[in-house]
Design a protein around this motif. Sequence first.
Motif, PDB file in Angstrom:
ATOM      1  N   LYS A 150       2.069   0.398  -5.732  1.00  0.00           N
ATOM      2  CA  LYS A 150       1.357  -0.843  -5.438  1.00  0.00           C
ATOM      3  C   LYS A 150      -0.065  -0.805  -5.994  1.00  0.00           C
ATOM      4  O   LYS A 150      -0.574  -1.793  -6.547  1.00  0.00           O
ATOM      5  N   VAL A 151      -0.736   0.341  -5.839  1.00  0.00           N
ATOM      6  CA  VAL A 151      -2.097   0.471  -6.356  1.00  0.00           C
ATOM      7  C   VAL A 151      -2.108   0.372  -7.873  1.00  0.00           C
ATOM      8  O   VAL A 151      -2.938  -0.332  -8.458  1.00  0.00           O
ATOM      9  N   LEU A 152      -1.175   1.056  -8.527  1.00  0.00           N
ATOM     10  CA  LEU A 152      -1.106   1.000  -9.991  1.00  0.00           C
ATOM     11  C   LEU A 152      -0.765  -0.403 -10.472  1.00  0.00           C
ATOM     12  O   LEU A 152      -1.302  -0.874 -11.485  1.00  0.00           O
ATOM     13  N   ALA A 153       0.116  -1.088  -9.741  1.00  0.00           N
ATOM     14  CA  ALA A 153       0.467  -2.459 -10.120  1.00  0.00           C
ATOM     15  C   ALA A 153      -0.758  -3.359 -10.030  1.00  0.00           C
ATOM     16  O   ALA A 153      -0.980  -4.217 -10.887  1.00  0.00           O
ATOM     17  N   ARG A 154      -1.576  -3.151  -8.995  1.00  0.00           N
ATOM     18  CA  ARG A 154      -2.781  -3.961  -8.831  1.00  0.00           C
ATOM     19  C   ARG A 154      -3.764  -3.680  -9.978  1.00  0.00           C
ATOM     20  O   ARG A 154      -4.419  -4.591 -10.485  1.00  0.00           O
ATOM     21  N   ILE A 155      -3.868  -2.409 -10.381  1.00  0.00           N
ATOM     22  CA  ILE A 155      -4.754  -2.055 -11.497  1.00  0.00           C
ATOM     23  C   ILE A 155      -4.272  -2.708 -12.785  1.00  0.00           C
ATOM     24  O   ILE A 155      -5.050  -3.271 -13.561  1.00  0.00           O
ATOM     25  N   ARG A 156      -2.949  -2.675 -13.018  1.00  0.00           N
ATOM     26  CA  ARG A 156      -2.404  -3.311 -14.228  1.00  0.00           C
ATOM     27  C   ARG A 156      -2.648  -4.814 -14.204  1.00  0.00           C
ATOM     28  O   ARG A 156      -3.034  -5.412 -15.213  1.00  0.00           O
ATOM     29  N   ASP A 157      -2.451  -5.437 -13.051  1.00  0.00           N
ATOM     30  CA  ASP A 157      -2.691  -6.876 -12.938  1.00  0.00           C
ATOM     31  C   ASP A 157      -4.156  -7.196 -13.185  1.00  0.00           C
ATOM     32  O   ASP A 157      -4.491  -8.199 -13.812  1.00  0.00           O
ATOM     33  N   GLY A 158      -5.029  -6.318 -12.679  1.00  0.00           N
ATOM     34  CA  GLY A 158      -6.455  -6.535 -12.865  1.00  0.00           C
ATOM     35  C   GLY A 158      -6.861  -6.455 -14.319  1.00  0.00           C
ATOM     36  O   GLY A 158      -7.746  -7.172 -14.780  1.00  0.00           O
ATOM     37  N   VAL A 186      -5.095   7.068   5.836  1.00  0.00           N
ATOM     38  CA  VAL A 186      -4.333   6.146   6.688  1.00  0.00           C
ATOM     39  C   VAL A 186      -2.909   6.664   6.834  1.00  0.00           C
ATOM     40  O   VAL A 186      -2.305   7.126   5.864  1.00  0.00           O
ATOM     41  N   ILE A 187      -2.387   6.603   8.046  1.00  0.00           N
ATOM     42  CA  ILE A 187      -0.955   6.853   8.251  1.00  0.00           C
ATOM     43  C   ILE A 187      -0.411   5.676   9.050  1.00  0.00           C
ATOM     44  O   ILE A 187      -0.899   5.380  10.144  1.00  0.00           O
ATOM     45  N   THR A 188       0.546   4.964   8.489  1.00  0.00           N
ATOM     46  CA  THR A 188       0.965   3.701   9.082  1.00  0.00           C
ATOM     47  C   THR A 188       2.400   3.372   8.678  1.00  0.00           C
ATOM     48  O   THR A 188       2.988   4.061   7.835  1.00  0.00           O
ATOM     49  N   THR A 189       2.931   2.311   9.262  1.00  0.00           N
ATOM     50  CA  THR A 189       4.250   1.816   8.847  1.00  0.00           C
ATOM     51  C   THR A 189       4.117   0.692   7.827  1.00  0.00           C
ATOM     52  O   THR A 189       5.118   0.266   7.254  1.00  0.00           O
ATOM     53  N   SER A 190       2.907   0.210   7.597  1.00  0.00           N
ATOM     54  CA  SER A 190       2.691  -0.955   6.737  1.00  0.00           C
ATOM     55  C   SER A 190       2.486  -0.565   5.271  1.00  0.00           C
ATOM     56  O   SER A 190       1.576   0.191   4.943  1.00  0.00           O
ATOM     57  N   SER A 191       3.348  -1.123   4.403  1.00  0.00           N
ATOM     58  CA  SER A 191       3.165  -0.945   2.966  1.00  0.00           C
ATOM     59  C   SER A 191       2.675  -2.239   2.324  1.00  0.00           C
ATOM     60  O   SER A 191       2.717  -2.393   1.105  1.00  0.00           O
ATOM     61  N   ASP A 192       2.193  -3.167   3.159  1.00  0.00           N
ATOM     62  CA  ASP A 192       1.676  -4.438   2.667  1.00  0.00           C
ATOM     63  C   ASP A 192       0.492  -4.193   1.742  1.00  0.00           C
ATOM     64  O   ASP A 192      -0.436  -3.445   2.086  1.00  0.00           O
ATOM     65  N   GLN A 193       0.516  -4.824   0.555  1.00  0.00           N
ATOM     66  CA  GLN A 193      -0.519  -4.560  -0.441  1.00  0.00           C
ATOM     67  C   GLN A 193      -1.921  -4.895   0.074  1.00  0.00           C
ATOM     68  O   GLN A 193      -2.892  -4.184  -0.211  1.00  0.00           O
ATOM     69  N   GLU A 194      -2.033  -5.947   0.867  1.00  0.00           N
ATOM     70  CA  GLU A 194      -3.353  -6.323   1.388  1.00  0.00           C
ATOM     71  C   GLU A 194      -3.913  -5.236   2.296  1.00  0.00           C
ATOM     72  O   GLU A 194      -5.099  -4.892   2.212  1.00  0.00           O
TER      73      GLU A 194
END
Length: 237
Positions: free
Chosen positions: A140-148, A88-96
């Motif tokens: 963001k991905v690592l934060a989601r893994i830690r939260d999980g 993906v190449i985008t301007t959005s860094s939204d976690q969702e």
Amino acid sequence: MSQPLADRLITTLVVEDDVATRRALCLGIAKEPALKLLAALDCVKSAQDWLLHQPVDVLLVDLGLPDGSGIDIIRFCVDRHPACNIMVITTSSDQENVLNSIEAGASGYVLKDTGSLDIGRSLLELHAGGAPMSPVIARKVLARIRDGKKTNGAVRAENASGDGQVFLTRREATILDLIARGDSYGEVARELVLSVGTVQTHIKNIYDKLSVHSRGAAVYEANRRGLLQMDQLKSRP
């Protein structure tokens, strides 16, 4: 420095609606001798029509398109051409958006405003088994893994009653953790003293067990099931 030219060029498809950005991406791909640009499209429908009739090695896709989301293209591509590597190449860094893209089958996620982005090198890394990500996206991905990890008990309970248990061998679990860390197949092979072919065989088995078709989806699903043990990995020097 560019990687050596392979026996067969790595075919590439670009889907980006902004004319200036699309031109810049095409120029970046043209500078890399190992890549061959097959088409540069600007919407979901044209991309799906194109993918319906021919395969491609690497797909580079924007998320915000005039007639829908690039995630629809990712899902379509994974269904038609599961061997394709998708970024993906985008301007959005939204976690969702990040997590939905990975779950759909993307293995890379970079932001357009990353000044040092070398698109040719990123696509070569993706094709070689890497997972190119802008630093803010990786966080963001690592934060989601830690939260999980904090809710592993609930995840395991849900899987026990719904998805069914997934059992990985010790070797598969280690390889899964390494690719989740962002290691390429070659790096995994060197760390575990295995051939790249053996690593690829293990990864295929992991994909089959998790019912996924890409690195990103495997990491997402493994995290959802509480299978990652990344805290036990030693950090790279």
